[in-house]
Design a protein around this motif. Structure first.
Motif, PDB file in Angstrom:
ATOM      1  N   GLY A   1       5.413   8.182 -11.099  1.00 44.27           N
ATOM      2  CA  GLY A   1       5.730   8.627  -9.336  1.00 44.27           C
ATOM      3  C   GLY A   1       4.172   8.813  -8.721  1.00 44.27           C
ATOM      4  N   GLU A   2       3.431   7.747  -8.575  1.00 44.43           N
ATOM      5  CA  GLU A   2       2.018   8.455  -9.048  1.00 44.43           C
ATOM      6  C   GLU A   2       1.552   7.423  -7.418  1.00 44.43           C
ATOM      7  N   VAL A   3       1.150   7.835  -6.336  1.00 45.27           N
ATOM      8  CA  VAL A   3       0.783   6.477  -4.631  1.00 45.27           C
ATOM      9  C   VAL A   3      -0.085   5.692  -5.704  1.00 45.27           C
TER      10      VAL A   3
ATOM     11  N   LYS B   1       0.867  -1.248  -0.047  1.00 42.54           N
ATOM     12  CA  LYS B   1      -0.044   0.342   0.022  1.00 42.54           C
ATOM     13  C   LYS B   1       0.757   0.753   0.015  1.00 42.54           C
ATOM     14  N   ASN B   2       0.221   2.716  -0.586  1.00 41.72           N
ATOM     15  CA  ASN B   2       0.944   3.259  -0.601  1.00 41.72           C
ATOM     16  C   ASN B   2       2.407   3.972  -0.825  1.00 41.72           C
ATOM     17  N   GLY B   3       2.507   3.267  -2.261  1.00 37.27           N
ATOM     18  CA  GLY B   3       4.204   3.099  -3.091  1.00 37.27           C
ATOM     19  C   GLY B   3       4.120   4.089  -3.763  1.00 37.27           C
ATOM     20  N   VAL B   4       5.106   5.065  -3.804  1.00 32.45           N
ATOM     21  CA  VAL B   4       4.632   6.071  -4.944  1.00 32.45           C
ATOM     22  C   VAL B   4       5.225   4.605  -6.322  1.00 32.45           C
ATOM     23  N   VAL B   5       5.251   4.461  -6.991  1.00 27.05           N
ATOM     24  CA  VAL B   5       5.526   3.888  -7.962  1.00 27.05           C
ATOM     25  C   VAL B   5       5.622   4.538  -9.810  1.00 27.05           C
ATOM     26  N   PHE B   6       6.783   3.808  -9.801  1.00 26.62           N
ATOM     27  CA  PHE B   6       7.551   4.476 -11.243  1.00 26.62           C
ATOM     28  C   PHE B   6       7.229   2.937 -11.910  1.00 26.62           C
TER      29      PHE B   6
ATOM     30  N   VAL C   1       8.935   3.346  -5.156  1.00 22.54           N
ATOM     31  CA  VAL C   1       8.673   1.062  -6.207  1.00 22.54           C
ATOM     32  C   VAL C   1       8.954   1.150  -7.833  1.00 22.54           C
ATOM     33  N   MET C   2       9.322   0.450  -7.410  1.00 22.45           N
ATOM     34  CA  MET C   2       9.641  -0.278  -9.167  1.00 22.45           C
ATOM     35  C   MET C   2       9.543  -1.532  -9.253  1.00 22.45           C
TER      36      MET C   2
END
Lengths: 582, 432
Positions: free
Chosen positions: A21-23, A8-13, A51-52
């Motif tokens: 960079g979306e949560v 949950k709640n990762g800043v995703v690339f 997060v990648m």
């Protein structure tokens, strides 16, 4: 094992899916990324950490006889880098050429989950499979070498692309390969008698073939088979000042090869740092005149789309050069004044002349080494399309894979580059445009060049290099909040966070936390099995038996790697190559 | 042929480092009755595989069950402070890998027989590198083959007939186009087979090698002979070596275990490297036990080091001379020995054997050997390449799959399974 997991709640690339960079929340079920989980799932709150997808390394020498010889001749490389056993993990050594278990753990700790070994002598593949059993936590691919094989030359001499393709298909199935590697086509073969080649039209001893013919024929065979990964090329003239010109000639030759298939690239150029050296104006092809070829090559790259590239970034300090390019390795030994430990490993019919190994130290104060360092950075920071580019160090040639965080810091931070430009020899400043370049890679671009692009180049884009539904749940969580951390201004933080991933998941299982590997899972081997039509299959069986009986020093029936060493590791992808006519 | 007759083709012979894999083995009613293509030693290896077997597990000479033997082994290991695990070159790779795992768990030292044969070869390579050869390349290309301190006719009987005196792709007539030389201190069976025999004074290998290096580099020497060989002959040799098209040096224990040891090998490596400035030369050690190359290979990938590896600190450390089996024993440091697939009592120096007789010894071997008589615990094992499968490495680094031809004697299991049982039982004991 947690079958279901929610991050949950990762800043995703996740550039492959256009996410920058979306949560977001990421759901995992049975090792795959899914839309949503039902019922009981372990939930981890990532509190806005980056997060990648798991890292994908398309070119890293992590196993095989060349690694074995390198470790054997250089115990001093590992002496001061012990890797102690824990309750769940094995011990080893973790210097520039780590032992097998440590190799797996160190990659996991860094957040990498897929690694390609790019130089497999197919006849020695049994040893590679045994070793992979002792390298945990990764998906591994093997690229057998075909560019200096007597069998390859026989088919090329006869203009028999079907036969060549069938030989490749047969080998990939028998030993579990993933793609086709070419190393110094014709040159390594010539090394069997102490020679080399340098031009595209140079004759290869004993055969009516040329480097041009070898490369283009192999590229055509790879395309005819429909292998997901294009020809993986280590060009002629590696490591020679001015070779950016001959590298571009070779790429031009491949551009004209008959490659069928939409969007099909002809070739992947490995470790451009060693292939794209320039010389100063009016200079000679000598080390004293070496200049960065990075900008020249970037201009060529921006104009020509038929190839992809990995950097092979030079890092400073101890490295271990090892290539299937015997004559190049001998030239390094000569450069050392005959002092270096030069090793050579010929491989029967497939690589007469053979691979070479020379320990090497890249010195920041060396005029030549500083230029070698600047070149690939200049290139990477001057290209428009990063989707064709991969970050690598050609481990352990340009430096160990443990230096990836340092390479990332050079790409992401001008401040970091300025610090290093001050430390290294002035030639790096005077013979490259690096000091003027302001560009800094974004996290999204880092995610492309370390994940999405290599996965695509390798033909693994369905399951690797992204975080969309259906992908393997190979996930890296880094210990920083990208919304609040200005990495470009804090290169020290880049090193800190990228050296030790906060969490690494492989196939949905958490294997490492804050750089400590807590769980050992077996690796898998990703291979490609091209299916031939019956006629071609029968023909190649017969022809190879005849050639191998005549040429090899062991029995034909003992060439394939038995299933007992493969079945628990291998994930074969069967492709339809039956259209190739016998 | 009756129904119970079966022929296995292309079987690798698990005796010497040649690992010839063209042996045909005929089996009748579960017994090997005939082999073709093998040398005399190979015949003995296959046809005599049931002779002199260790019949059952025993502790202090008393027959026990395998489980009881393992229990005693675990007691010995658990109460030892400095366990030495040794041998491993006459077994397959999986057994070696289990041995390292056990060594790590027991914080033991693990060494293989490399340390008493080509250990100096590895030390020489650590000094100078290694311009290796491959056997197919030798057959196709070499026009000058130089054996040094080796007697292949006796120790590797098919080395010359199978790999050297065969026509290759670019050497059609091996008798005419390829010359074989031998440097040794005395006439041997091999010296009668070669084109040229150069007899040198015992202990002068290093002098002769360095002289050749100097001559090849064009220096003139103020000596009339070196090692009982006249300078003019050495000069002539140097010239011939420089003008060969593809030369290869095969060297044996006559070079590695005589005065100078790793210095001899170092000089040989540098000689070969120098020759590459003029033409192509490569070199290869004549590895003895069929999988001693595998032993140092697996040790190197698992631990980072080829032999003499100490796990006392929970991670591998390498120190030949300190963690080598002979030295560990001669110094009186090891307090228990687990020996797998070798015979230290037959081969080690007296001081090492004297200490070995004072400590508990566990011996895992298919056959009764000298070490069995000194061992407190004996456990019989299946013979790899005959009674169980596995992988091994030829002297030029080529891996080969070993086949299972017949069932092992009842109740007898492979080395790898015995070692796994010991590991798992020890782990349970240590957790308590």
């Amino acid at each position: 094992m947690t079958a279901q997991l929610v991050l949950k709640n990762g800043v995703v690339f996740d550039p492959a899916n256009g996410i920058d960079g979306e949560v977001m929340d990421i759901c995992v079920s049975d090792g795959k990324i899914v839309e949503k989980v039902s019922g009981k799932a372990k939930v981890i709150d990532l509190k806005h950490c980056a997060v990648m997808p798991g890292g994908v390394d398309p070119h890293s020498h992590i196993l095989g006889s060349k690694l074995g010889i390198a470790r054997l001749i250089s115990p001093e490389s590992n002496r001061h880098h012990p890797y102690p056993a824990t309750r769940n993990t094995r011990s080893g050594v973790a210097g520039i050429i780590p032992s097998s278990f440590a190799t797996g753990y160190l990659y996991s700790a860094m957040g990498y989950t897929t690694v390609i070994e790019p130089a497999l002598p197919a006849v020695k593949a049994l040893g590679a499979w045994e070793e992979i059993d002792d390298i945990p936590g990764l998906d591994i691919g093997l690229l057998p070498m075909f560019g200096n094989s007597m069998i390859t030359y026989r088919y090329i001499q006869d203009d028999d692309i079907s036969g060549l393709a069938a030989y490749i298909a047969w080998t990939m199935k028998k030993v579990g390969g993933m793609g086709v590697k070419v190393v110094n086509p014709g040159g390594t073969y010539a090394w069997a008698y102490g020679g080399n080649v340098c031009g595209l039209q140079d004759p290869v001893p004993q055969w009516d073939v040329t480097p041009r013919k070898i490369m283009t024929s192999l590229a055509e065979a790879v395309a005819a088979l429909g292998l997901p990964h294009p020809l993986h090329l280590h060009p002629n003239n590696l490591g020679r000042p001015g070779n950016v010109e001959t590298t571009m000639q070779q790429l031009d030759a491949l551009k004209r090869a008959k490659i069928k298939g939409k969007d099909r690239r002809a070739v992947h150029l490995a470790h451009m740092s060693f292939d794209c050296l320039g010389v100063v104006e009016d200079g000679m092809a000598k080390w004293k005149d070496v200049a960065s070829g990075g900008l020249t090559f970037a201009e060529y790259y921006n104009k020509n789309k038929h190839f992809t590239v990995d950097l092979g970034q030079i890092t400073f300090g101890a490295s271990m050069t090892m290539t299937g390019d015997g004559p190049f390795q001998y030239s390094l030994y000569l450069m050392s004044g005959g002092k270096a430990k030069w090793s050579n490993i010929p491989v029967d019919v497939e690589l007469p002349g053979g691979a070479g190994i020379v320990p090497f130290t890249f010195e920041p104060k060396s005029p030549a080494n500083s230029v070698q360092w600047a070149g690939p950075l200049e290139f990477a920071l001057s290209v428009k399309d990063v989707w064709r580019l991969v970050m690598s160090t050609d481990h352990p040639n340009g430096g160990p894979f443990l230096k990836y965080p340092l390479v990332i810091s050079w790409l992401m931070s001008r401040k970091q580059r300025d610090i290093w430009l001050e430390m290294v020899h002035k030639n790096a400043r005077e013979r490259s445009t690096l000091p003027e370049i302001e560009r800094e890679y974004t996290l999204n671009e880092i995610a492309i060049t370390t994940r999405a692009a290599p996965a695509k180049i390798l033909g693994l884009e369905k399951t690797k290099g992204h975080l969309g539904v259906g992908a393997d749940a190979d996930i890296t969580v880094y210990g920083f909040n990208p919304e609040k951390t200005e990495l470009a201004k804090r290169p020290d933080l880049i090193l800190k966070y990228f050296t030790q991933a906060k969490l690494t998941f492989k196939g949905g299982q958490q294997i490492s936390k804050k750089g400590i590997v807590g769980k050992q899972i077996p690796s898998r081997v990703l291979s490609v099995h091209p299916e031939l039509n019956d006629d071609l299959s029968a023909r190649i069986d017969m022809e190879l038996e005849e050639m191998m009986d005549k040429w090899f020093s062991h029995s034909f029936s003992n060439y394939p790697v038995p299933m007992r060493y493969r079945q628990h590791l291998e994930i074969p992808k069967v492709i339809d190559s039956t259209a190739i006519r016998a | 042929m009756t129904e119970s007759t079966e022929t296995f083709k292309d079987v690798p012979c698990t005796f010497c480092g040649c690992l010839c894999d063209d042996i045909d083995v005929q089996v009748e009613e579960g017994r090997i009755v005939k082999i073709t293509n093998g040398c005399a030693i190979s015949k003995e290896r296959f046809l005599g595989h049931m002779e002199n077997r260790c019949p059952w597990p025993s502790v202090k000479g008393e027959k026990v069950s395998l489980q009881e033997a393992i229990e005693r082994v675990v007691e010995i290991i658990a109460s030892s402070k400095r366990l030495l695990i040794y041998g491993l070159s006459s077994t397959e790779n999986d057994a070696q890998r289990e041995a390292y795992k056990l060594a790590e768990l027991a914080h033991a030292v693990v060494d293989n027989t490399t340390s008493v044969c080509h250990g100096p070869t590895i030390l020489g390579a650590q000094e100078s590198g290694k311009a290796g050869a491959s056997l197919a390349e030798v057959r196709h290309r070499s026009d000058l083959v130089l054996y040094w301190g080796a007697n292949p006719a006796a120790a590797h009987p098919r080395h010359i007939p199978r790999y050297v005196r065969q026509p290759g792709e670019y050497i059609q007539d091996p008798k005419e186009e390829r010359k074989i030389w031998l440097v040794d201190i005395r006439a041997t069976t091999t010296s009668r087979m070669v084109d040229r025999f150069i007899r040198i004074e015992p202990g002068t290998d290093l002098d002769v090698l360095l002289t050749l290096r100097a001559l090849i580099r064009g220096h003139t020497l103020d000596a009339s002979e070196v090692g009982c060989v006249s300078i003019s002959e050495l000069e002539e040799m140097a010239t011939a070596m420089k003008s060969a098209k593809y030369g290869v040096l095969f060297f044996g224990l006559g070079l590695t275990q005589t005065r100078g040891r790793h210095r001899n090998v170092d000089a040989a490596i540098r000689l070969i490297q120098d020759l590459n400035a003029y033409t192509k030369w490569t070199m290869m050690p004549m590895r003895g036990h069929y999988n001693v190359s595998g032993a140092h290979k697996t040790s190197t990938w698992v631990t980072g080091y080829p032999y003499a590896v100490d796990f006392a600190r929970g991670y591998p450390r390498f120190q030949p001379g300190e963690y080598t089996a002979v030295d560990m024993l001669a110094r009186g440091e090891a307090d228990a020995l687990l020996n797998i697939a070798s015979d230290p009592v037959a081969h080690f120096p007296r001081a090492a054997v004297a200490h070995l007789m004072r400590i508990p010894v566990i011996n895992i071997d298919p056959k009764i050997n000298m070490t069995s008589t000194a061992a407190e615990v004996n456990i019989p094992a299946a013979i790899a390449g005959i009674e169980c499968d596995g992988a091994a490495t030829r002297m030029d680094g080529l891996p080969l799959y070993l086949k299972k031809i017949v069932e092992p004697p009842e109740g007898v299991i492979p080395d790898r399974d015995i070692l796994r049982m010991i590991h798992d039982s020890l782990q349970k004991v240590m957790k308590k």
